[in-house]
Design a protein around this motif. Sequence first.
Motif, short mmCIF file in Angstrom:
data_model
loop_
_atom_site.label_atom_id
_atom_site.label_comp_id
_atom_site.label_asym_id
_atom_site.label_seq_id
_atom_site.Cartn_x
_atom_site.Cartn_y
_atom_site.Cartn_z
N LYS A 228 0.68 -1.20 -0.37
CA LYS A 228 0.01 -0.22 -0.17
C LYS A 228 0.95 1.09 0.03
O LYS A 228 0.41 2.51 -0.76
CB LYS A 228 -1.21 -0.01 0.67
N PRO B 193 -5.53 10.66 -0.17
CA PRO B 193 -5.86 11.52 0.94
C PRO B 193 -4.38 11.96 1.03
O PRO B 193 -3.49 10.51 0.89
CB PRO B 193 -6.68 10.84 2.02
N PHE C 152 -6.45 7.38 9.41
CA PHE C 152 -6.21 5.90 9.46
C PHE C 152 -5.14 4.80 9.52
O PHE C 152 -4.55 5.94 8.33
CB PHE C 152 -7.04 5.07 7.70
N LYS D 139 -2.83 1.62 8.47
CA LYS D 139 -3.18 1.04 8.23
C LYS D 139 -1.85 0.12 7.58
O LYS D 139 -0.86 1.04 7.29
CB LYS D 139 -2.99 1.21 5.89
N ALA E 88 -6.68 -2.16 8.61
CA ALA E 88 -6.64 -0.50 8.36
C ALA E 88 -7.68 -0.36 9.61
O ALA E 88 -8.20 -0.89 10.10
CB ALA E 88 -7.47 0.14 7.52
N GLU F 4 -2.96 7.73 7.41
CA GLU F 4 -3.71 8.18 6.04
C GLU F 4 -4.96 9.39 6.49
O GLU F 4 -5.57 8.65 8.20
CB GLU F 4 -4.26 7.18 5.07
N GLU F 5 -4.91 10.09 6.14
CA GLU F 5 -6.21 11.25 6.10
C GLU F 5 -7.14 10.61 6.07
O GLU F 5 -7.63 9.56 5.13
CB GLU F 5 -6.00 12.53 5.03
N TRP F 6 -8.12 10.54 7.38
CA TRP F 6 -9.97 10.28 7.52
C TRP F 6 -10.59 10.65 6.70
O TRP F 6 -10.85 11.61 6.95
CB TRP F 6 -9.67 9.88 9.61
N LEU F 7 -10.53 9.77 5.09
CA LEU F 7 -11.21 10.84 4.65
C LEU F 7 -12.86 10.58 4.99
O LEU F 7 -12.96 9.17 5.17
CB LEU F 7 -11.68 10.42 3.17
N GLU G 295 -18.42 5.24 0.53
CA GLU G 295 -17.59 4.45 -0.32
C GLU G 295 -18.57 4.00 -1.62
O GLU G 295 -19.36 3.40 -1.23
CB GLU G 295 -16.95 3.68 0.40
N LYS H 200 -19.82 -3.59 5.64
CA LYS H 200 -18.63 -3.74 5.84
C LYS H 200 -18.65 -4.08 7.47
O LYS H 200 -17.63 -5.23 7.87
CB LYS H 200 -17.48 -2.96 5.84
N ILE I 33 -13.60 6.46 -2.79
CA ILE I 33 -14.78 7.58 -1.97
C ILE I 33 -15.47 8.95 -2.23
O ILE I 33 -13.78 9.37 -3.29
CB ILE I 33 -14.52 7.67 -0.14
N ILE J 51 -9.56 5.24 -1.86
CA ILE J 51 -9.10 4.89 -0.48
C ILE J 51 -8.09 3.56 -0.75
O ILE J 51 -6.57 3.43 0.01
CB ILE J 51 -10.15 3.95 0.11
N GLU J 52 -8.28 2.83 -1.82
CA GLU J 52 -7.24 1.43 -2.09
C GLU J 52 -7.76 0.95 -3.49
O GLU J 52 -8.66 1.17 -4.17
CB GLU J 52 -7.37 0.77 -1.52
P1 AMP Z 1 -8.59 -1.63 3.50
O1 AMP Z 1 -8.28 -2.02 3.98
O2 AMP Z 1 -7.86 -0.05 2.82
O3 AMP Z 1 -9.74 -2.32 1.99
O4 AMP Z 1 -9.77 -0.50 4.65
C1 AMP Z 1 -10.56 -0.90 5.56
C2 AMP Z 1 -11.60 0.43 5.09
O5 AMP Z 1 -11.42 1.11 5.85
C3 AMP Z 1 -11.98 0.67 3.32
O6 AMP Z 1 -12.92 0.02 3.18
C4 AMP Z 1 -12.53 1.64 4.18
O7 AMP Z 1 -14.02 2.12 5.06
C5 AMP Z 1 -11.69 2.93 5.26
N1 AMP Z 1 -10.70 3.01 5.08
C6 AMP Z 1 -9.42 2.86 4.62
N2 AMP Z 1 -8.60 4.06 4.58
C7 AMP Z 1 -9.32 5.28 4.72
C8 AMP Z 1 -9.08 6.43 4.59
N3 AMP Z 1 -8.07 6.78 4.00
N4 AMP Z 1 -10.78 7.17 5.15
C9 AMP Z 1 -11.63 6.75 5.04
N5 AMP Z 1 -11.79 5.25 5.24
C10 AMP Z 1 -10.40 4.46 5.27
#
Ligand code: AMP
Length: 625
Positions: free
Chosen positions: A308, A323, A347, A349, A359, A388-391, A395, A417, A475, A484-485
């Motif tokens: 990531k 972000p 966030f 991660k 995350a 990471e900045e929390w957006l 989603e 989720k 998002i 986000i990813e």
């Molecule tokens: P990921 O493991 O990257 O799939 O993240 C899992 C979940 O965390 C995502 O589906 C989002 O709901 C939340 N998430 C991850 N990164 C962010 C971010 N920078 N801002 C807001 N929500 C995030």
Amino acid sequence: MKKIAVLISNKGTGTNLQAIINGVKSGEIKAEIAVVISDTSEALGLSRARKNKIPIKIVPKKEDLLPVLKKLNLDFVCLAGWKQIILDEVITAFPNKILNLHPGFIPDSIKGKVLNPDGNEGLWNKGKLANQAIQNFLDSKSTYAGSSIHYLTLEFDFGPVLARVFEKIKPEDNIDSLYARLKVKENKMYTDVLAELSVSKTVMVIDGGGRGAALVDKYTQSDKVGKILAVPGNDLMSVNCKKTVVTFQHLKTTSIAEILQICKKEKVDLVDVAQDNAVEAGLVDKLTKAGIKAFGPTKAAGQIEWDKSWARNFMVKYKIPTPEFHVFKSEDKGIDFVKKDPDKQWFVKASGLAEGKGAISAKNTSETIDAIKQMSKFGISGKTYLLEEWLIGEEFSAFALCDGEDFQIVGFAQDHKRVNDGDKGPNTGGMGCVSNPKVISAECRVQSADIFKKTINGLRKEGRPYKGVLYLGGIIVKGKVWVIEFNARWGDPEAQVLLPSIKNDLYEICLAIISGNIKKTKIIIDKKVRVAVALCAKGYPIDYSKAKGKLVYGIEKAAVKIYGAGIKKIDGSYVVSGGRVLYVVGEGDNVIDARRAAYSAISEIKIQGNHMHYRRDIGWRDINR
Ligand code: AMP
Ligand code: GLY
């Protein structure tokens, strides 16, 4: 060219062998008869083999058959009169390769039945030899006689049915007259089945959950595909499926040596690498090097998911909306950083793969420090981590089929989720999802397409052309899409709602992608709304041990698509083996109808002792919108 062996005995006259010989000669069956085997040199059919210069092998002792067959590297073994003497060890060694013609109607499930064209029940004739079976049709005053071609299994006179024929019984019929007519149809059926099998492709799906089941289901719909192997797969990959599905549940998606071995042995035509850890392990690269066609990104292209921090830097380089983020390789450095800039929301991660659990959201400095300290539990995946900045926004996920140069978006979805209704409780692997969600405006489509374009171009420029399914986790914040990813595969459970909407042959799509032709392929997507609901074991995702082994009822009754995940079949019954047991997918012209279809199917399904949990509000945003 496929290789077949025909096993004949002195019971018959060799008409099936003759039909197969004719089929091969006419080119209808694209295979070579490598050998005709008999237990006795007296078998009448042998002269037919001699006349056609087909090698003959006499194997008088049934114990000697297995080594003979093993040496020949056969695709199919056709039995004519051998079933009574074949040993279990041979059946076990050649699953879904030994074809047998049974003079009766074998049902699709052990408790099922076959109906004649007039609606009366057809006779199974379990355990009966040809003449006894014909006599039974007459004695039982059946309206139709008939036969089935099936794969041999250890279950007596049962196994996946490949074809059936029906012959109407006339009032004046006796054994000879009826059998004579039926035989003509049987011979044609044998040729037709082999003709189809001889050109049919074998696909392997690398996945074990609901996404894998949705992929298997999609490949079973391809006219080109005859057999699907799943590594590891599960016991509910496909309900009421006519094609052969074999699972390898003792393997992992990263068991590369074993996967390569199976591909060679089974002459696999395409491997669909659907799981993230297999991409990271470089399975696509290794298969391609071994000359086996693989669908999915290479390890280098897949880095966009499995690393990531690399992915975030890539996004910055190619101006893909990302972000603010900071990468750390030690606990102390991250903690120092947050202390200097307190009270921000982050966030945290793990940079590597962490089964979707990597995350952690943190509302303030102490939560952030706590989250940083949790990174070590992800082992090597958490050694590098990101803040990471929390957006804050809504989603969605978007999916594109990419061939390295071009792409086509095939759909959008919205996952749920959290484990409980109202998006409450801990995060899970996905409790359900909707396609295509109403949040996806025309503007959001345009922005998503732009992100895909920049990503595909960027990866190509980096010398890592991306081939396969690319998953954009987005998002929407005040009308703008942020990433986000990225994931290097279909989403789970997004695949369960998106794959059924694709009307093309998935096998053909994969070939188009591998050969770089996605642009020329017209992909047809239906307009239906789909809702997938995950049926879970009570206690998931924390502790569902009490639900393990409990019976699951009502699957066969469901009128909608069901994809298995944490489920096993023991002694003919389904039992819970994992947290997300299965997915039920409803479809309709709108979200209300799709939900109704899913939830009414769920009402038919029960888990013993009520050890069942599912969300009742999947699609809630779209109902209220
Ligand atoms: P990921 O493991 O990257 O799939 O993240 C899992 C979940 O965390 C995502 O589906 C989002 O709901 C939340 N998430 C991850 N990164 C962010 C971010 N920078 N801002 C807001 N929500 C995030
Ligand atoms: N639906 C989330 C994922 O597949 O990662």
